[in-house]
Design an enzyme around this catalytic site. Structure first.
Site, mmCIF file in Angstrom:
data_model
loop_
_atom_site.group_PDB
_atom_site.id
_atom_site.type_symbol
_atom_site.label_atom_id
_atom_site.label_comp_id
_atom_site.label_asym_id
_atom_site.label_seq_id
_atom_site.Cartn_x
_atom_site.Cartn_y
_atom_site.Cartn_z
ATOM 1 N N GLY A 10 7.808 -128.288 -43.499
ATOM 2 C CA GLY A 10 7.784 -127.537 -42.163
ATOM 3 C C GLY A 10 6.313 -127.720 -41.646
ATOM 4 N N ALA A 11 5.768 -128.968 -41.841
ATOM 5 C CA ALA A 11 4.385 -129.031 -41.385
ATOM 6 C C ALA A 11 4.061 -129.041 -40.111
ATOM 7 C CB ALA A 11 3.629 -130.138 -42.415
ATOM 8 N N SER A 12 5.321 -129.570 -39.229
ATOM 9 C CA SER A 12 4.977 -129.902 -37.801
ATOM 10 C C SER A 12 4.898 -128.904 -36.657
ATOM 11 C CB SER A 12 5.990 -131.040 -37.505
ATOM 12 O OG SER A 12 7.163 -130.302 -37.565
ATOM 13 N N GLY A 13 5.118 -127.633 -37.219
ATOM 14 C CA GLY A 13 5.150 -126.519 -36.367
ATOM 15 C C GLY A 13 3.669 -125.854 -36.175
ATOM 16 N N GLY A 16 2.361 -124.592 -39.529
ATOM 17 C CA GLY A 16 2.421 -125.543 -40.259
ATOM 18 C C GLY A 16 1.243 -126.440 -40.254
ATOM 19 N N SER A 135 8.582 -113.716 -44.151
ATOM 20 C CA SER A 135 8.760 -113.135 -42.730
ATOM 21 C C SER A 135 8.711 -111.651 -42.861
ATOM 22 C CB SER A 135 9.878 -113.460 -41.766
ATOM 23 O OG SER A 135 10.120 -112.579 -40.894
ATOM 24 N N TYR A 148 18.769 -114.171 -41.119
ATOM 25 C CA TYR A 148 17.270 -114.421 -41.357
ATOM 26 C C TYR A 148 16.537 -113.339 -42.194
ATOM 27 C CZ TYR A 148 12.668 -116.015 -39.933
ATOM 28 O OH TYR A 148 11.371 -116.281 -40.049
#
Length: 240
Positions: A10-13, A16, A135, A148
């Site tokens: 999830g590095a692109s957020g 991240g 979270s 979630y």
């Protein structure tokens, strides 16, 4: 001393990318995972160069996602930060069976299988760092985000249990539980909604992705060498 490799899912957020910067600055060579949003990672390479960065694509909400990811890794991994995730806002009764299955696979099954595959090398070397980006809802629960909350609670329990299992092998396992962070996950909120949200938070503001990355920086460093099995809340005092 040879290269040390970190895997960040999830590095692109928003969170991240900031974690990727932190890992890079700590001297890691990086495997940066994404599913769809490659553009932000291309921008990362433009800024930092490609000599220590490998981009890998996989859909970790699918049953074959972990194998897709592992096929693209050619080095032993010293640190894993599992940041891949997505939320669903709505009533339990409105979720389709496919949505439920994908959420559970992404947040629970895939990290379990991924780390299971990476652990033997860490155990052999007697070193390793595993971190889950969980979270606040995994601790307190949230109406209209029940699934979630469930899968993030599962991640927190996983961290506490695995930490005990691998501690003697020199491997540390921790989680960070962010509160309300200014990222795309809040993009559906209007400005009025965000104002109301800020009023609920004792510190009176949303968190910044860099503040999550700073905690990652601490937890992967030797300054936290006696910390394992912890779920560290980073939430501005919200829902404490």
């Amino acid at each position: 001393m040879g290269e040390k490799y970190a895997l960040l899912t999830g590095a692109s957020g928003g969170i991240g990318i900031e974690i990727a910067k932190t890992l890079y600055e700590h001297g890691f060579s990086l495997y940066l995972h994404y599913n769809r949003n490659r553009e932000s990672l291309d921008a990362f390479i433009d800024e930092y160069g490609s000599s220590r960065v490998h981009l890998i694509q996989a859909d970790l909400s699918m049953s074959d996602g972990v194998n897709q990811l592992l096929e693209q890794i050619d080095h032993p991994i010293e640190s894993v930060i599992y940041n891949a995730g997505k939320s669903y806002f709505g009533l339990v009764t409105d979720m389709s069976d496919d949505e439920i299955k994908q959420m559970i696979t992404l947040h629970t099954t895939s990290p379990f299988l991924l780390i299971k595959k990476l652990l033997p090398d860490m155990i052999t070397k007697k070193t390793g760092n595993i971190m889950m980006i969980s979270s606040i809802w995994g601790i307190t629960g949230a109406s209209c985000e029940v699934l979630y909350s469930m899968v993030k609670g599962s991640q927190n329990s996983y961290v506490k249990a695995l930490a005990k299992e691998v501690a003697l092998s020199g491997i540390r396992v921790n989680a960070i539980a962010p509160g309300a962070i200014e990222t795309a996950m809040l993009s559906s909120f209007s400005e009025d909604d965000k104002t109301l949200l800020k009023e609920e938070i004792p510190m009176g503001r949303l968190g910044n992705p860099t503040e999550i990355a700073d905690v990652v920086s601490f937890l992967i460093s030797e300054k936290s060498s006696y910390i394992t099995g912890q779920v560290l809340s980073v939430n501005g005092g919200w829902h404490c």
